[in-house]
Each structure stands twice: as structure tokens, then as C-alpha cells.
Design an enzyme around this catalytic site. Structure first.
Site, PDB file in Angstrom:
ATOM      1  N   GLY A 215      72.559  40.654  27.998  1.00  0.00           N
ATOM      2  CA  GLY A 215      71.809  41.821  27.520  1.00  0.00           C
ATOM      3  C   GLY A 215      72.431  43.147  27.915  1.00  0.00           C
ATOM      4  O   GLY A 215      73.654  43.331  27.890  1.00  0.00           O
ATOM      5  N   ILE A 216      71.560  44.061  28.291  1.00  0.00           N
ATOM      6  CA  ILE A 216      71.997  45.428  28.594  1.00  0.00           C
ATOM      7  C   ILE A 216      72.938  45.438  29.798  1.00  0.00           C
ATOM      8  O   ILE A 216      73.939  46.164  29.813  1.00  0.00           O
ATOM      9  CB  ILE A 216      70.749  46.319  28.850  1.00  0.00           C
ATOM     10  CG1 ILE A 216      69.954  46.480  27.542  1.00  0.00           C
ATOM     11  CG2 ILE A 216      71.155  47.673  29.396  1.00  0.00           C
ATOM     12  CD1 ILE A 216      68.614  47.178  27.691  1.00  0.00           C
ATOM     13  N   VAL A 259      67.894  39.638  43.393  1.00  0.00           N
ATOM     14  CA  VAL A 259      67.725  40.988  43.954  1.00  0.00           C
ATOM     15  C   VAL A 259      66.476  41.113  44.825  1.00  0.00           C
ATOM     16  O   VAL A 259      66.341  42.084  45.573  1.00  0.00           O
ATOM     17  CB  VAL A 259      67.704  42.087  42.852  1.00  0.00           C
ATOM     18  CG1 VAL A 259      69.034  42.204  42.155  1.00  0.00           C
ATOM     19  CG2 VAL A 259      66.556  41.873  41.870  1.00  0.00           C
ATOM     20  N   ASN A 285      69.807  47.333  37.195  1.00  0.00           N
ATOM     21  CA  ASN A 285      69.439  46.962  35.825  1.00  0.00           C
ATOM     22  C   ASN A 285      68.546  45.722  35.757  1.00  0.00           C
ATOM     23  O   ASN A 285      67.774  45.573  34.811  1.00  0.00           O
ATOM     24  CB  ASN A 285      70.726  46.729  35.017  1.00  0.00           C
ATOM     25  CG  ASN A 285      70.454  46.010  33.712  1.00  0.00           C
ATOM     26  OD1 ASN A 285      70.013  46.606  32.741  1.00  0.00           O
ATOM     27  ND2 ASN A 285      70.699  44.694  33.696  1.00  0.00           N
ATOM     28  N   GLY A 287      65.793  43.172  35.527  1.00  0.00           N
ATOM     29  CA  GLY A 287      64.388  43.446  35.263  1.00  0.00           C
ATOM     30  C   GLY A 287      63.773  42.285  34.508  1.00  0.00           C
ATOM     31  O   GLY A 287      64.470  41.530  33.837  1.00  0.00           O
ATOM     32  N   LEU A 294      45.621  43.184  30.869  1.00  0.00           N
ATOM     33  CA  LEU A 294      45.239  43.204  32.287  1.00  0.00           C
ATOM     34  C   LEU A 294      44.190  42.139  32.610  1.00  0.00           C
ATOM     35  O   LEU A 294      44.269  41.473  33.646  1.00  0.00           O
ATOM     36  CB  LEU A 294      44.722  44.596  32.673  1.00  0.00           C
ATOM     37  CG  LEU A 294      44.272  44.724  34.126  1.00  0.00           C
ATOM     38  CD1 LEU A 294      45.444  44.555  35.092  1.00  0.00           C
ATOM     39  CD2 LEU A 294      43.570  46.048  34.376  1.00  0.00           C
ATOM     40  N   ASN A 296      43.869  39.291  31.536  1.00  0.00           N
ATOM     41  CA  ASN A 296      44.453  37.938  31.604  1.00  0.00           C
ATOM     42  C   ASN A 296      45.641  37.860  32.568  1.00  0.00           C
ATOM     43  O   ASN A 296      46.350  36.855  32.597  1.00  0.00           O
ATOM     44  CB  ASN A 296      44.948  37.508  30.206  1.00  0.00           C
ATOM     45  CG  ASN A 296      43.824  37.507  29.189  1.00  0.00           C
ATOM     46  OD1 ASN A 296      42.688  37.189  29.539  1.00  0.00           O
ATOM     47  ND2 ASN A 296      44.121  37.882  27.964  1.00  0.00           N
ATOM     48  N   TYR A 350      54.437  45.814  33.906  1.00  0.00           N
ATOM     49  CA  TYR A 350      55.792  46.303  33.618  1.00  0.00           C
ATOM     50  C   TYR A 350      55.824  47.835  33.617  1.00  0.00           C
ATOM     51  O   TYR A 350      56.713  48.457  34.219  1.00  0.00           O
ATOM     52  CB  TYR A 350      56.222  45.749  32.260  1.00  0.00           C
ATOM     53  CG  TYR A 350      57.608  46.112  31.823  1.00  0.00           C
ATOM     54  CD1 TYR A 350      58.728  45.514  32.402  1.00  0.00           C
ATOM     55  CD2 TYR A 350      57.822  47.045  30.804  1.00  0.00           C
ATOM     56  CE1 TYR A 350      60.014  45.834  31.974  1.00  0.00           C
ATOM     57  CE2 TYR A 350      59.096  47.360  30.374  1.00  0.00           C
ATOM     58  CZ  TYR A 350      60.186  46.752  30.958  1.00  0.00           C
ATOM     59  OH  TYR A 350      61.451  47.071  30.531  1.00  0.00           O
ATOM     60  N   LYS A 354      58.020  50.353  35.999  1.00  0.00           N
ATOM     61  CA  LYS A 354      59.029  51.273  35.475  1.00  0.00           C
ATOM     62  C   LYS A 354      58.653  52.735  35.744  1.00  0.00           C
ATOM     63  O   LYS A 354      59.523  53.575  35.962  1.00  0.00           O
ATOM     64  CB  LYS A 354      59.250  51.026  33.976  1.00  0.00           C
ATOM     65  CG  LYS A 354      59.864  49.647  33.679  1.00  0.00           C
ATOM     66  CD  LYS A 354      61.233  49.487  34.335  1.00  0.00           C
ATOM     67  CE  LYS A 354      61.944  48.225  33.922  1.00  0.00           C
ATOM     68  NZ  LYS A 354      63.266  48.050  34.523  1.00  0.00           N
TER      69      LYS A 354
HETATM   70  N1  LIG Z   1      65.609  45.454  25.953  1.00  0.00           N
HETATM   71  C1  LIG Z   1      64.878  46.553  25.894  1.00  0.00           C
HETATM   72  O1  LIG Z   1      64.470  46.997  24.802  1.00  0.00           O
HETATM   73  C2  LIG Z   1      64.553  47.314  27.157  1.00  0.00           C
HETATM   74  C3  LIG Z   1      63.737  48.443  27.003  1.00  0.00           C
HETATM   75  C4  LIG Z   1      63.423  49.175  28.132  1.00  0.00           C
HETATM   76  C5  LIG Z   1      63.929  48.814  29.359  1.00  0.00           C
HETATM   77  N2  LIG Z   1      64.704  47.721  29.498  1.00  0.00           N
HETATM   78  C6  LIG Z   1      65.205  47.382  30.842  1.00  0.00           C
HETATM   79  O2  LIG Z   1      66.599  47.175  30.798  1.00  0.00           O
HETATM   80  C7  LIG Z   1      66.983  46.197  31.772  1.00  0.00           C
HETATM   81  C8  LIG Z   1      67.773  45.077  31.101  1.00  0.00           C
HETATM   82  O3  LIG Z   1      66.983  44.536  30.052  1.00  0.00           O
HETATM   83  P1  LIG Z   1      67.503  43.387  29.062  1.00  0.00           P
HETATM   84  O4  LIG Z   1      66.781  43.597  27.786  1.00  0.00           O
HETATM   85  O5  LIG Z   1      68.978  43.346  29.058  1.00  0.00           O
HETATM   86  O6  LIG Z   1      66.877  42.111  29.778  1.00  0.00           O
HETATM   87  P2  LIG Z   1      67.398  40.576  29.799  1.00  0.00           P
HETATM   88  O7  LIG Z   1      66.199  39.762  30.099  1.00  0.00           O
HETATM   89  O8  LIG Z   1      68.189  40.266  28.579  1.00  0.00           O
HETATM   90  O9  LIG Z   1      68.405  40.568  31.059  1.00  0.00           O
HETATM   91  C9  LIG Z   1      67.940  40.799  32.377  1.00  0.00           C
HETATM   92  C10 LIG Z   1      68.900  40.185  33.371  1.00  0.00           C
HETATM   93  O10 LIG Z   1      68.369  40.409  34.683  1.00  0.00           O
HETATM   94  C11 LIG Z   1      68.508  39.203  35.415  1.00  0.00           C
HETATM   95  N3  LIG Z   1      67.514  39.111  36.483  1.00  0.00           N
HETATM   96  C12 LIG Z   1      66.185  38.940  36.348  1.00  0.00           C
HETATM   97  N4  LIG Z   1      65.611  38.806  37.555  1.00  0.00           N
HETATM   98  C13 LIG Z   1      66.609  38.915  38.469  1.00  0.00           C
HETATM   99  C14 LIG Z   1      66.640  38.859  39.887  1.00  0.00           C
HETATM  100  N5  LIG Z   1      65.530  38.658  40.597  1.00  0.00           N
HETATM  101  N6  LIG Z   1      67.837  39.014  40.508  1.00  0.00           N
HETATM  102  C15 LIG Z   1      68.962  39.209  39.786  1.00  0.00           C
HETATM  103  N7  LIG Z   1      68.996  39.265  38.458  1.00  0.00           N
HETATM  104  C16 LIG Z   1      67.822  39.127  37.790  1.00  0.00           C
HETATM  105  C17 LIG Z   1      68.313  38.102  34.380  1.00  0.00           C
HETATM  106  O11 LIG Z   1      68.837  36.857  34.841  1.00  0.00           O
HETATM  107  C18 LIG Z   1      69.046  38.666  33.187  1.00  0.00           C
HETATM  108  O12 LIG Z   1      70.408  38.298  33.188  1.00  0.00           O
HETATM  109  C19 LIG Z   1      65.686  45.720  32.420  1.00  0.00           C
HETATM  110  O13 LIG Z   1      65.463  46.434  33.617  1.00  0.00           O
HETATM  111  C20 LIG Z   1      64.651  46.083  31.379  1.00  0.00           C
HETATM  112  O14 LIG Z   1      63.375  46.253  31.959  1.00  0.00           O
HETATM  113  C21 LIG Z   1      65.034  46.939  28.403  1.00  0.00           C
END
Ligand SMILES: NC(=O)c1ccc[n+]([C@@H]2O[C@H](COP(=O)([O-])OP(=O)(O)OC[C@H]3O[C@@H](n4cnc5c(N)ncnc54)[C@H](O)[C@@H]3O)[C@@H](O)[C@H]2O)c1
Length: 444
Positions: A215-216, A259, A285, A287, A294, A296, A350, A354
Site C-alpha cells: 500500500g501507501i 510497532v 505509516n 496503521g 460505536l 457495536n 480510527y 488519527k
Molecule cells: N488508504 C487510504 O485511503 C488511507 C486514507 C487515510 C489514511 N491512510 C493511512 O495511511 C497508512 C497506510 O494505509 P494503507 O492504505 O497503505 O494500509 P494497508 O493496510 O494497505 O497497509 C498498512 C501496512 O501497515 C502494516 N501494519 C499494520 N499493523 C502493524 C504493526 N502493528 N506493526 C507494523 N506494521 C503494521 C500492515 O502489515 C500493512 O503492511 C495508514 O496509517 C492509514 O491509516 C490510508
């Protein structure tokens, strides 16, 4: 189903039909390519504020492929910069319409409008403060009016922030800011940092990215490496395989780590310093979401989201920011979310986590100013990842369409913003929340 609808709306005959019934088509966004000119076409700089020279120097910088600065009349424009930093009274805003309107008519698809003002919070004169606050309403409205993937953003300078204005203007004009629209950025930093190599501005820096296996996070690792950094990719042991792939792709190293572990921060410092010699950039990053209304929301869903998204960042920072951790002039970037600004149904846990991240950034930034360490948050809106692929189809399509740019962003858009905030030249940007949301209606 909605993805099929999106594809159908974009295709030939259906697309013409969609246009006729008034369904807007997502425009192509102008995205960054290393070495490409900062803008596609000449730039009009107007307004006569105190940053005019700084902006013109930036645009004429040959290392940035020397964009032409043009007079009021002439060819189609790549960008318009309106420097109203010296405005003192609402009458001074007339230039926004008098110069802005004809210039915006000449703006090419993918063009940029950057308005420069003074941070109203630094002004004591009431009329001046009101005038500079007015710039925010103007810019946010213009962002909603522009088509063709063009964007409008505001830079609010705190004093003679030539360095901050230069860095922010460069980012906002370039393709790096493709999905940043209708935002106001507060900048400080009088000194314009040495320009450095514009293609690899992170050369010599060691960056840690948590949640980098997909992902990101994977995209942030790729973009930081593209820009010259050595990357440590961190993720949970269960994601070991994709994590190693990411680390190999970016020629960095992998660190399997949860983390939320009590010693996570210490292990990151130890790995970065022993393997690569320093720690300069940390991107929090990792997350998770565990969505429920809430009523549930069980305790594990509530606790795990706050633990991973917020408490782990606070805990890791204790080690990362201690002596021997992140270097002088370091950069910390945290992933927040538009949900943390606007709130979101089914995401009380969430959104709380954030919003907490935003609070952390705002409280920490002033404490680290003396060490030249900046701390910022990037708040993505709707980004196309596995996380958003889980949203039910109709809500997913709605999420895309709620932005001024009529589409979801890509992980690369978020990564480009993180990489900009990580640059040495971005020393004047701290304590900020940069939304990468295409000017999502949520929370705007
Ligand atoms: N995708 C979106 O539209 C979006 C929007 C707003 C914010 N975000 C934020 O961007 C960040 C990345 O999002 P994404 O969409 O790529 O998510 P994703 O679920 O595709 O990837 C998240 C990564 O974090 C890792 N991770 C989760 N828990 C962990 C832990 N305890 N220790 C280490 N690694 C851990 C996962 O294994 C995964 O590889 C997150 O913080 C998310 O909240 C995403």
C-alpha cells in the site's frame, strides 16, 4: 459494481452519454516525473508581494528546468502565482479578480494556482488579519471551480519565510502535489536552503518507513529511495515476504517488527544506525482500521486501532527522539487521515486515533524546532489501496467522487508529499497537516 460503473463511465460511448447527462469525468492528473520541468508551460507571477523575487528565482533556477516567467497577456499558462503577502486591506484583494480571472482562463489542464499570503495569526492589525484570512476562502473556492486536473493552494508565510515559501511553492507547482488541492500551508524559515540536487534531494539520508510491506508504505519507501534516501522498510513478521521484496526493490534493508512492541523505537534506532550509520527520516505509516458503529465496537477493535495508530507512535518517538536517535535536522512524518479531521461514520476508533496523531504533531513540532527537526502529518483522503478496496462498492465510488478532482488519489500522491516534507529544503514546514485528498468535501 461501482468499479464497473466507474469503468463504464470512462469508456467511449458511455462516457459521451455520461457527459451529456452531466456526470463529471475524472480528469488526468499531472504527476511528477524526475527531471521534468516544474510546470508544463509559462508561469504568471503577479501581486507584487515580498516573495515575488523568491518565486521568480525559483522559476528561473536552471536546475529546475528554467520555466519562463511571463507578463499579464500571452500564451496558455502552466501556473499562476499571486503573491498578496503585503496586502493590508480588503481593497488589496481586488487583484485576485482583476488579474486572477483572466489568468485562470488561460490555465492549461493540470495547471496550478498558488496564492501567497501572510499567516493571519502573526498579524496584530485587524484589517490585515481579515484580509489574509480572506485568501483562504478565495483559494478553497477556486479549487472547487478549476477543472482539467488543475489545483489551487495557499501558502501563508510567518514573517520573512523565504525558505518556507520557496519549498512550498516548488512543491505546489510541481507534479508532486497532483492530489493536493484547496489547502492552506503555514510556512516559516527565513533562510532559503541550498537548492541541492532537485532529482535526488534525499541523497545521504537514512529513512525508516513503518508499514512498508504494501500500500501507501511500500510506495513511500519507493519514492524516498528514488529521491536518493537509503530506506529501512519495517512491517510485522507476518508480512515478512512482501517486506523483503519491497526492501530489495529499493535496495534498502528490512526490519520485521510490530510497532506496538515496547522496544520498537529502540530497535529501529539500533537497526538504522548500526546498518546504515544514521537515522534522518522517520515515516510513521503503519496503521489499521477495525470499523464498527460505536454501539457495536468491542474492546479489542477499539484498543488495537488506538494502539497501532497512536500509542505506538508516541512510545516509539521516546526512543527515536532521544539522544543518539534521529539526527539534527531530522524529519518525522506521520500518516493521519481526513477521517481524523472530519470524523467518519463507523470509524470512531480510527478517527480518534488519527485526530490524536494530528494533536501529537502540533504539540511536538515547537519542542523540536531548536534541533531543526520537523514534525508533520500527511492526511490522505480517498486513496486506492487494499484498505479502501474493502469499502462497500457504492460508498467507495462516492468516496472518489466527493473530491474536487473527481477521483481517488494514488499511493504515489501520498508518497510524493511525504518525500517533499522529508527534504532538507522543507525545514520551514513543521507542525502542519497536509491533506492529500483532492479537496475532499469531507472536513473541508
Ligand atoms: N488508504 C487510504 O485511503 C488511507 C486514507 C487515510 C489514511 N491512510 C493511512 O495511511 C497508512 C497506510 O494505509 P494503507 O492504505 O497503505 O494500509 P494497508 O493496510 O494497505 O497497509 C498498512 C501496512 O501497515 C502494516 N501494519 C499494520 N499493523 C502493524 C504493526 N502493528 N506493526 C507494523 N506494521 C503494521 C500492515 O502489515 C500493512 O503492511 C495508514 O496509517 C492509514 O491509516 C490510508
Amino acid at each position: 459494481m461501482a468499479d464497473l460503473l466507474a469503468a463504464a463511465l470512462a469508456a467511449g460511448l458511455t462516457s459521451r452519454l455520461a457527459r451529456r447527462v452531466g456526470v463529471p469525468q475524472p480528469p488526468r492528473l499531472r504527476r511528477y516525473e524526475p527531471g521534468a520541468p516544474i510546470c508544463e508551460g509559462p508561469v504568471l507571477v503577479a501581486g507584487g508581494g515580498r516573495f515575488t523575487r523568491t518565486v521568480e528565482d525559483l522559476l528561473r533556477d536552471r536546475a529546475l528546468a528554467g520555466v519562463t516567467v511571463v507578463p499579464a497577456a500571452g500564451p496558455p499558462l502552466g501556473a499562476v502565482v499571486l503573491d498578496l503577502s503585503e496586502a493590508a486591506d480588503p481593497a488589496d484583494l481586488d487583484v485576485l479578480r482583476a488579474v486572477g480571472a483572466p489568468a485562470v482562463r488561460r490555465l492549461r489542464p493540470g495547471g496550478r494556482v498558488v496564492v501567497i499570503g501572510t499567516d493571519p495569526h502573526t498579524l496584530t492589525d485587524v484589517a490585515a488579519a481579515a484580509t489574509h484570512r480572506a485568501l483562504e476562502g478565495f483559494t478553497r473556492s477556486l479549487g472547487k471551480e478549476l477543472g482539467g486536473g488543475a489545483t489551487a493552494n495557499l501558502v501563508l508565510a510567518q514573517g520573512d519565510a523565504h525558505g518556507g515559501v520557496r519549498s512550498a511553492t516548488q512543491f505546489l507547482l510541481s507534479g508532486r502535489s497532483a492530489f493536493v488541492d484547496g489547502q492552506a500551508l503555514r510556512v516559516s524559515g527565513a533562510e532559503a536552503d541550498a537548492p541541492g540536487d532537485p532529482v535526488t534531494p534525499l541523497t545521504g539520508k537514512v529513512a525508516v518507513v513503518t508499514g512498508a510491506a504494501r500500500g501507501i508504505g511500500a510506495e513511500i519507501a519507493a519514492v524516498l529511495a528514488r529521491d536518493g534516501a537509503t530506506v529501512v522498510a519495517v512491517d510485522v513478521p507476518a508480512a515478512g515476504e512482501p517486506l523483503v521484496r519491497v526492501a530489495n526493490d529499493v535496495r534498502g534493508t528490512a526490519l520485521q517488527l510490530d510497532v506496538t512492541a515496547p522496544d520498537a523505537g529502540g530497535r529501529i534506532v539500533e537497526h538504522a544506525v548500526s546498518r546504515h550509520g544514521s537515522l534522518d527520516i522517520v515515516v510513521h505509516n503503519a496503521g489499521i482500521t477495525r470499523d464498527r458503529l460505536l454501539v457495536n465496537l468491542d474492546e479489542p477493535r477499539w484498543r488495537s486501532v488506538l494502539d497501532v495508530n497512536l500509542r505506538s507512535v508516541l512510545r516509539m518517538n521516546e526512543s527515536l527522539l532521544a539522544t543518539g536517535g534521529i539526527a539534527q535536522g531530522g524529519r518525522v512524518v506521520c500518516l493521519a487521515s481526513v477521517s481524523g479531521i472530519a470524523g467518519n461514520r463507523g470509524q470512531a476508533n480510527y478517527a480518534a486515533s488519527k485526530a490524536g496523531v494530528i494533536g501529537l504533531v502540533e504539540a511536538l513540532a515547537p519542542q523540536l524546532r531548536d534541533r531543526g527537526v520537523t514534525v508533520n502529518a500527511v492526511a490522505p483522503g480517498f486513496i486506492e489501496t487494499q484498505m479502501t478496496a474493502r469499502i462497500p462498492p457504492v460508498r467507495r465510488e462516492l468516496g472518489r467522487r466527493l473530491s474536487s478532482l473527481q477521483q481517488g488519489g494514488s499511493p504515489r500522491d501520498v508518497a510524493e508529499t511525504v518525500a517533499w516534507l522529508s527534504q532538507p529544503g522543507a525545514s520551514g514546514i513543521t507542525g502542519q497537516v497536509v491533506r492529500v485528498c483532492g479537496q475532499s468535501l469531507l472536513g473541508s
